[in-house]
Scaffold this active site. Structure first.
Site, PDB file in Angstrom:
ATOM      1  N   GLU A   1     -67.299 -47.361 -26.557  1.00 31.88           N
ATOM      2  CA  GLU A   1     -66.054 -47.423 -26.111  1.00 31.88           C
ATOM      3  C   GLU A   1     -65.842 -48.896 -25.703  1.00 31.88           C
ATOM      4  OE1 GLU A   1     -64.091 -44.011 -24.782  1.00 31.88           O
ATOM      5  OE2 GLU A   1     -62.847 -45.126 -23.598  1.00 31.88           O
TER       6      GLU A   1
ATOM      7  N   GLU B   1     -59.959 -41.407  -8.421  1.00 31.99           N
ATOM      8  CA  GLU B   1     -59.121 -42.147  -9.513  1.00 31.99           C
ATOM      9  C   GLU B   1     -59.547 -43.746  -9.425  1.00 31.99           C
ATOM     10  OE1 GLU B   1     -58.730 -41.082 -12.770  1.00 31.99           O
ATOM     11  OE2 GLU B   1     -57.777 -39.551 -11.795  1.00 31.99           O
ATOM     12  N   HIS B   2     -59.845 -44.389 -10.579  1.00 32.55           N
ATOM     13  CA  HIS B   2     -59.880 -45.707 -10.737  1.00 32.55           C
ATOM     14  C   HIS B   2     -61.052 -46.342  -9.486  1.00 32.55           C
ATOM     15  CE1 HIS B   2     -56.814 -47.309 -13.452  1.00 32.55           C
ATOM     16  NE2 HIS B   2     -56.413 -45.922 -13.245  1.00 32.55           N
TER      17      HIS B   2
ATOM     18  N   SER C   1     -61.426 -39.251 -25.939  1.00 36.42           N
ATOM     19  CA  SER C   1     -62.207 -40.530 -26.461  1.00 36.42           C
ATOM     20  C   SER C   1     -63.578 -40.146 -26.232  1.00 36.42           C
ATOM     21  CB  SER C   1     -61.656 -41.843 -25.913  1.00 36.42           C
ATOM     22  OG  SER C   1     -61.677 -41.828 -24.661  1.00 36.42           O
TER      23      SER C   1
ATOM     24  N   SER D   1     -59.418 -37.421 -21.598  1.00 35.49           N
ATOM     25  CA  SER D   1     -60.644 -37.913 -22.203  1.00 35.49           C
ATOM     26  C   SER D   1     -61.032 -37.382 -23.554  1.00 35.49           C
ATOM     27  CB  SER D   1     -61.701 -37.816 -21.161  1.00 35.49           C
ATOM     28  OG  SER D   1     -62.515 -39.021 -21.587  1.00 35.49           O
TER      29      SER D   1
ATOM     30  N   ALA E   1     -53.916 -37.731 -23.522  1.00 37.34           N
ATOM     31  CA  ALA E   1     -53.385 -37.120 -22.039  1.00 37.34           C
ATOM     32  C   ALA E   1     -54.147 -37.029 -20.772  1.00 37.34           C
ATOM     33  CB  ALA E   1     -53.222 -35.391 -22.614  1.00 37.34           C
TER      34      ALA E   1
ATOM     35  N   ASP F   1     -66.142 -40.542 -17.891  1.00 35.79           N
ATOM     36  CA  ASP F   1     -65.907 -39.743 -18.841  1.00 35.79           C
ATOM     37  C   ASP F   1     -66.973 -38.988 -19.879  1.00 35.79           C
ATOM     38  OD1 ASP F   1     -63.419 -40.378 -18.076  1.00 35.79           O
ATOM     39  OD2 ASP F   1     -62.689 -41.573 -19.686  1.00 35.79           O
TER      40      ASP F   1
HETATM   41  P1  ADP Z   1     -57.683 -39.906 -23.846  1.00 36.42           P
HETATM   42  O1  ADP Z   1     -59.200 -40.260 -23.597  1.00 36.42           O
HETATM   43  O2  ADP Z   1     -57.323 -39.830 -22.459  1.00 36.42           O
HETATM   44  O3  ADP Z   1     -57.326 -38.893 -24.508  1.00 36.42           O
HETATM   45  P2  ADP Z   1     -57.858 -42.519 -25.017  1.00 36.42           P
HETATM   46  O4  ADP Z   1     -56.703 -43.417 -25.444  1.00 36.42           O
HETATM   47  O5  ADP Z   1     -58.880 -43.050 -24.572  1.00 36.42           O
HETATM   48  O6  ADP Z   1     -57.173 -41.335 -24.504  1.00 36.42           O
HETATM   49  O7  ADP Z   1     -58.510 -41.938 -26.582  1.00 36.42           O
HETATM   50  C1  ADP Z   1     -57.597 -41.393 -27.516  1.00 36.42           C
HETATM   51  C2  ADP Z   1     -58.098 -41.873 -28.813  1.00 36.42           C
HETATM   52  O8  ADP Z   1     -59.371 -41.339 -29.033  1.00 36.42           O
HETATM   53  C3  ADP Z   1     -56.966 -41.241 -30.149  1.00 36.42           C
HETATM   54  O9  ADP Z   1     -55.961 -42.705 -30.244  1.00 36.42           O
HETATM   55  C4  ADP Z   1     -58.073 -41.495 -31.056  1.00 36.42           C
HETATM   56  O10 ADP Z   1     -58.091 -43.147 -31.566  1.00 36.42           O
HETATM   57  C5  ADP Z   1     -59.390 -41.210 -30.810  1.00 36.42           C
HETATM   58  N1  ADP Z   1     -59.414 -39.845 -30.903  1.00 36.42           N
HETATM   59  C6  ADP Z   1     -59.517 -38.622 -29.970  1.00 36.42           C
HETATM   60  N2  ADP Z   1     -59.868 -37.323 -30.484  1.00 36.42           N
HETATM   61  C7  ADP Z   1     -59.751 -37.716 -31.601  1.00 36.42           C
HETATM   62  C8  ADP Z   1     -59.771 -36.835 -32.958  1.00 36.42           C
HETATM   63  N3  ADP Z   1     -59.970 -35.550 -32.648  1.00 36.42           N
HETATM   64  N4  ADP Z   1     -59.748 -37.390 -33.976  1.00 36.42           N
HETATM   65  C9  ADP Z   1     -59.650 -38.699 -34.274  1.00 36.42           C
HETATM   66  N5  ADP Z   1     -59.463 -39.493 -33.369  1.00 36.42           N
HETATM   67  C10 ADP Z   1     -59.525 -39.140 -31.970  1.00 36.42           C
HETATM   68 MG    MG Z   2     -60.307 -42.048 -23.024  1.00 34.16          MG
END
Ligand code: ADP
Ligand code: MG
Length: 383
Positions: free
Chosen positions: A164, A37-38, A132, A130, A127, A176
């Site tokens: 990203e 991690e990191h 994103s 990933s 959560a 990721d």
């Molecule tokens: P993680 O990657 O850990 O879930 P992040 O903050 O990197 O957290 O990414 C979350 C962001 O990605 C959300 O705030 C949103 O902008 C975008 N995102 C992820 N899944 C979706 C989805 N199904 N629809 C729209 N946006 C999404």
């Molecule tokens: Mg993310």
């Protein structure tokens, strides 16, 4: 949920949105990082595996040069963007992730045209799993699939990361997107974040009478809030003070002792020892001793909590409760300050789930979410 049911659901929703059938449906999984991690942006090693949940995209070409994007998780008007003018800073909010992928592909010379996208997800957002990257990778596969472009997956991972980093503006590493695009079922991916080289490492908890369990602590982070970027810059400063390009290049575990600044010393110590733990975990997995890796998860958590200082109260309580209830190991995962914990637990997970649930009740916290995390396949076309 099966691929078939997922594909039907998102294809049906595409039909409701756009009044036609999609030309294809793609899924890209979220990931959990077993250990490391990191370490990614310090050009070290990580050991993620793909989850059986992810982001789904149903898509069809458009011939008007527009990118129209809807997400079931973002109700309201669709994002409607003329592709030719899509550039960093012009798109904000969630739509920047998919728009950034189209931009990165085009910047790299891949002739992606207009598209209608309908996005759905089986993955909690923010959560630490990933969502994103799953969103970026699903869109990357959809756009290249629609336009018949054969982009090798390691290159696609780099382009999704570029979306990203340079379009959304989150300075995350390559892990990721690589996990989402390169993992195999029943394996983790040992990724060298300097060379980008990955190799599959067997990870079959069920065969060892174990299971991987993710506990969504309910606490949420915001990567944009600057603390993640601060840790990155601390690592860079520690590396220059140690006279190396990045912390990966520091070999001995005690090398960090030479740093005068106690904060930089702690940050460097985490990265150096964490890289070593990845190496040890891979050796144990290759020797078929998954249970033995449990101790390394706990050591990783302690290091993230005490040296890197990115844990949060719910994560610390979850790790303790899991260990008290018979887990073989547990640690926080993701960027920190919120998100999830991964625990290596007996195949019968009931005692661990109960123990953690009781601890949350005792502390007056809302109940955590539990997710089975069988190491699963990478992103793929569903139809
Ligand atoms: P993680 O990657 O850990 O879930 P992040 O903050 O990197 O957290 O990414 C979350 C962001 O990605 C959300 O705030 C949103 O902008 C975008 N995102 C992820 N899944 C979706 C989805 N199904 N629809 C729209 N946006 C999404
Ligand atoms: Mg993310």
């Amino acid at each position: 949920m099966s691929d078939e049911a997922d594909a039907n659901r998102v294809a049906g929703w595409f039909g409701d949105c756009y009044g036609r059938q999609p030309e294809g449906v793609w899924q890209a999984p979220g990931r959990a990082n077993l250990i490391g991690e990191h370490t990614d942006y310090n050009q070290g090693w990580v050991l993620p595996f793909a989850l059986d949940r992810g982001v789904l995209v149903a898509a069809a070409c458009r011939h008007d040069g527009m990118l129209v994007i809807r997400s079931r998780q973002a109700p309201g008007e669709p994002a409607t963007l003329p592709l030719a003018t899509v550039a960093p800073g012009r798109v904000t909010g969630w739509a920047a992730y998919p728009a950034g992928v189209a931009w990165a592909l085009r910047e790299a010379g891949h002739p992606v045209g207009g598209a209608s996208l309908a996005i759905d997800s089986t993955l909690p957002q923010g959560a630490g799993l990933s969502s994103s990257a799953a969103l970026e990778c699903a869109v990357a596969l959809a756009l290249t699939g629609l336009y018949g472009l054969d982009v090798p997956r390691p290159d696609l991972a780099i382009l999704a990361r570029r979306a990203e980093n340079d379009f959304v503006g989150v300075p995350s590493g390559i892990m990721d997107q690589s996990a989402s695009l390169l993992c195999q079922a029943s394996h983790a991916l040992l990724l060298d974040c300097r060379s980008g080289e990955g190799s599959a490492v067997p990870l079959e908890p069920a065969a060892a009478g174990l299971a991987l369990l993710i506990v969504d602590t309910g606490a949420r982070h915001a990567l944009g809030d600057g603390r993640y970027a601060l840790r990155r810059s601390e690592c860079d400063r520690a590396a220059s003070a140690l006279g190396v390009r990045c912390l990966r290049d520091v070999a001995g575990a005690d090398a960090a002792d030479g740093l005068a600044d106690p904060v930089l010393r702690r940050r460097a110590r985490h990265v150096i020892t964490e890289n070593h733990r990845v190496e040890q975990a891979v050796a144990l997995l290759r020797a078929g001793d998954l249970a033995g890796a449990g101790e390394l998860l706990c050591a990783s958590h302690a290091s993230l909590r005490d040296d890197f200082e990115i844990s949060w109260p719910e994560a610390d309580a979850t790790v303790s409760a899991a260990m008290d209830a018979g887990a073989a190991g547990a640690r926080m995962i993701g960027g920190g300050f919120g998100g999830s914990v991964i625990a290596l637990v007996p195949a019968d997970q009931s005692a661990v789930r109960t123990g953690i649930g009781e601890e949350y009740t005792r502390r007056g916290w809302p109940p955590p979410g539990f997710l089975d995390a069988p190491p699963s396949a990478s992103a793929h076309r569903l139809r």
